[in-house]
Design a protein around this motif. Structure first.
Motif: not given
Length: 282
Positions: A129-155
């Motif tokens: 919605p507005v300018a500035g910095e945001y962080k994105l967190f992706a939660d997913f489960v690769p089959s047979g590997q357990g839950s994973v969270t990866r994140s990313q900043w974007v301006t």
């Protein structure tokens, strides 16, 4: 909770303070993207398995320099340690990926679900919605590997508003979408199991709401972030089939400090989100 950090700068343009993660790098222009890994999910902190820890996520954006209030395509490529696409994912709470998007000052929160396109690629269209910095967190489960969270900043480009201070709430009763929600926590201490109980009433009548509907297969979901967005928890309820007025969760705060807690619930076909800010002692 493991964390690996990698930074990638794709252009140059403006600084700002609008995201929900570790202190974002400011003083750079363009799209600032730094990735970090987390392993807290599903009600308790759970360390990633060795296989899961090797999973990587590459975030890309179109346009490369997102503009405030305009559609941005977010693409996330999941790969293994050798760079090969991970192509099989388990469904977790009705989705193959949960994407949490927050502004740096934690005033903005969105929980969306990218579509799987095959060959390890997920994508979704978001409108920040507005300018500035945001962080994105992706939660997913690769089959047979357990839950994973990866994140990313974007301006996001534009004139960023002044960030809002993150202060613990003096009252843990809030009103959201006609609901009065009270959060009971007891004493919150770092490294110790904590209970979070949301009690939901009709704001006008004060009557308990006992017909909450399942949201993503459960009575509710809770996302928790430290005020610098470095500590991330995605918490699922103790009793998934509960229908209110109470929704109970358990988690462990990894460090002392200030945290923002978002509870998400569904009633009469509408999802509502209620935020609280709490302080965790050492």
């Amino acid at each position: 909770m493991k964390k690996a950090t990698a930074a990638l700068l794709l252009a140059a343009a403006l600084l700002s303070a609008c995201s929900k993660a570790a202190p974002a790098q400011s003083g750079h222009e363009g799209m600032d993207m730094s990735s970090s890994d987390h392993g807290a999910h599903a009600g308790h902190e759970i360390g990633e398995t060795a296989k899961a820890a090797a999973v990587k996520a590459a975030f890309s954006f179109k346009p490369e320099r997102p503009q405030a209030g305009k559609d941005t395509n977010v693409s996330i490529q999941i790969s293994d340690s050798a760079g090969n696409p991970v192509d099989k994912f388990d469904v977790s709470h009705e989705q193959q990926m949960h994407l949490i998007v927050v502004s740096k000052d934690l005033s903005y929160f969105e929980h969306i679900h990218p579509a799987y396109q095959g060959k390890g690629v997920f994508d979704v269209t978001a409108k920040l919605p507005v300018a500035g910095e945001y962080k994105l967190f992706a939660d997913f489960v690769p089959s047979g590997q357990g839950s994973v969270t990866r994140s990313q900043w974007v301006t996001v480009q534009g004139n960023a508003p002044k960030p809002q201070p993150i202060q613990p709430d003096s009252s843990l009763t809030k009103t959201a979408d006609g609901k009065e929600v009270t959060l009971a926590t007891g004493k919150l201490e770092a490294g110790k199991e904590a209970s979070l109980t949301f009690t939901i009433k009709d704001a006008a009548t004060k009557q308990p709401i006992t017909n909450l509907q399942p949201y993503l297969g459960a009575v509710g979901h809770v996302v928790i972030l430290s005020d610098d967005a470095e500590q991330y928890l995605h918490v699922h309820p103790m009793e998934e089939k509960a229908s209110g007025p109470d929704a109970k969760f358990m988690t462990t705060f990894p460090k002392s400090g200030v945290y923002k807690v978002w509870g998400q619930f569904q009633h009469e076909g509408k999802v509502f989100t209620v935020p609280f800010v709490v302080k965790v002692s050492s």
